[in-house]
Design an enzyme around this catalytic site. Structure first.
Site, PDB file in Angstrom:
ATOM      1  N   LYS A 236       0.526  -1.527   0.056  1.00 27.86           N
ATOM      2  CA  LYS A 236       0.188   0.114   0.062  1.00 27.86           C
ATOM      3  C   LYS A 236       0.918   1.501   0.197  1.00 27.86           C
ATOM      4  CE  LYS A 236      -3.861  -2.095   2.999  1.00 27.86           C
ATOM      5  NZ  LYS A 236      -4.605  -2.032   2.199  1.00 27.86           N
ATOM      6  N   ARG A 310      -9.464 -11.885   2.931  1.00 27.92           N
ATOM      7  CA  ARG A 310     -11.106 -13.127   2.509  1.00 27.92           C
ATOM      8  C   ARG A 310      -9.794 -14.433   2.380  1.00 27.92           C
ATOM      9  NH1 ARG A 310     -11.468 -10.216  -2.910  1.00 27.92           N
ATOM     10  NH2 ARG A 310     -11.357  -8.622  -1.805  1.00 27.92           N
TER      11      ARG A 310
END
Length: 460
Positions: A236, A310
């Site tokens: 990021k 996830r």
């Protein structure tokens, strides 16, 4: 902390506090009080309040929207009125219980790292018949989630989440076990291990398993516990990491809901599963293009290491379904796409059961604890295809429907016929609102507790 703001002792002196509407707030006021209100430009609007002069300490007024009493009706008054005790006037026990929660939550402060702690605030005197104990339990659950999300990762890593779960289990007579580090591979949780293995000694990945209660329907809560998310090798930018201490917000939510369930002695067999990891960067970090095994036996190609939530959730959901729960709930700070679609206030909510959704919808509306239903749109499932594995962890849909495809990914690991709801929450208040200071927050925890009882036909 929460009990410091509420009392049922009506014998002590307290200033009367009246809820008013914009169209009739002047009723019963003296000329001097009306003049004072005009001077300070009070007009009875929602989220405004005033302390009027008078004998015995005066009279406090708090405006409510269209006369509707909600949990946040006294939230502004709770931080604006002068410090002291206030006695609710002309309000029944049920409405008093509603506004008391907002009064309490409005005075929450995260002061762990402050040298000078904020002083005590305002106390609300509740009328006879108000269930102050329930208000306190709800507030304690919400404040637990807020505290956990607000705590920096240095003090809220995977091991710290384990400590919180173990303390809850001990407090309420439950049990808590944890699978840590390389043992995750031995116990067949390969995706959890892969995501968290780069974090290093003392911050190893783990699966936390809290259990409580031996009677009633089986309820399993699964919470995303990514204690910090660098994005992994798909790193990021700096701005994208500023709030990543909150990426364990799903874990905070299920621990808060667990506290509420246990403190209210809700008659269920509760299980809480938290895959707790840090998505770190190191030589052994998992890579884009890797193919990961999962507990369910589905192979997953890593299309992006920043879609790690996830991956850890899928192993936990697979374990949850092995126990055949009567209700499966997961909370996760899963996608930015949910925030683009719905903003910070509305959790994107996916339910595979219409009766379950109806119960959630009723509870969210009644309790002013909002959610917004999103579709498990089956045609988008094909965008999770991979050329080299059973599926990918990201969609090839060009960035469209990111929250939906994330939910569809999770649905692959939920056994058909299991009533399941997935809540993609923000867990953060970016700008302060009445009752909700800037920082970590619990979303839909109260609604899910009520909806759970409704769906499972539980008393109380």
């Amino acid at each position: 902390m929460t009990t410091a703001f509420l009392t049922t002792d009506t014998s002590k002196p307290a200033t009367p506090l009246r809820l008013v509407r914009a169209d009739d707030w002047q009723s019963g006021l003296s000329k001097d009080q009306l003049a004072w209100a005009e001077k300070v430009e009070f007009e009875g609007e929602a989220n405004t309040c005033v302390l009027l002069p008078g004998e015995g300490g005066g009279l406090a007024l708090a405006g409510v929207a269209d006369g509707a009493v909600t949990v946040w009706s006294l939230a502004t008054a709770a931080i604006t009125l002068p410090k002291g005790a206030y006695r609710l006037e002309d309000l029944g026990a049920a409405d008093a219980q509603t506004v008391a929660l907002g009064w309490t939550l409005a005075q929450y402060r995260f002061d762990r790292y402050l040298t000078e702690k904020p002083e005590g605030g305002r106390v609300l005197v509740l009328p006879e018949g108000t269930d102050a104990a329930t208000v306190a339990k709800e507030a304690e659950a919400v404040c637990l989630a807020r505290d956990l999300v607000n705590t920096p990762t240095e003090d809220m890593g995977p091991a710290h989440l384990q400590d919180v779960a173990e303390a809850l289990a001990e407090e309420f007579g439950g049990t808590c076990s944890t699978i840590v580090g390389e043992d995750l591979l031995d116990e067949n949780f390969p995706a959890i291990h892969a995501v968290g293995r780069a974090a290093g000694m003392g911050r190893e990945p783990r699966l936390i398993d809290l259990q409580w209660g031996d009677k009633g329907p089986k309820v399993t809560l699964v919470g995303k516990g990514v204690c910090f998310d660098t994005g992994g090798l798909d790193l990021k930018p700096a701005a994208g990491m500023l709030l990543m201490k909150k990426d364990m917000g799903g874990a905070a939510h299920v621990l808060a809901l667990a506290r509420l369930i246990m403190s209210m002695d809700t008659k269920v067999q509760l299980r809480v599963l938290i895959p707790a990891v840090e998505n770190a960067v190191d030589g052994n970090a998992f890579r884009p293009g890797d193919v990961l095994s999962t507990r369910k036996g589905i192979s997953v190609e890593v299309g992006n290491t920043d879609a790690e939530g996830r991956l850890v959730l899928c192993d936990a959901l697979a374990l949850a379904c092995e126990d055949k729960p009567d209700l499966l709930v997961d909370f996760a700070t899963l996608t930015g796409a949910a925030r683009v679609a719905l903003g910070p206030d509305l959790p994107a909510t996916y339910a595979n059961n219409e009766t379950l959704w109806a119960a959630i919808d009723r509870a969210a509306s009644t309790l002013t604890d909002p959610v917004w239903r999103m579709p498990l749109w089956a045609p988008y499932d094909e965008t999770l295809r991979s050329d080299v594995a059973d599926m990918s962890n990201i969609s090839d849909g060009g960035g469209f429907a990111g929250s939906i495809t994330a939910a569809l990914y999770l649905q692959r690991f939920v056994e058909e016929g299991t009533p399941w709801v997935h809540l993609d929450v923000f867990a953060w208040v970016p700008k302060p609102k009445p009752g909700r200071p800037k920082g970590g927050d619990a979303q839909a925890v109260r609604a899910m507790h009520t909806a759970m009882k409704d769906f499972l036909s539980l008393d109380g």
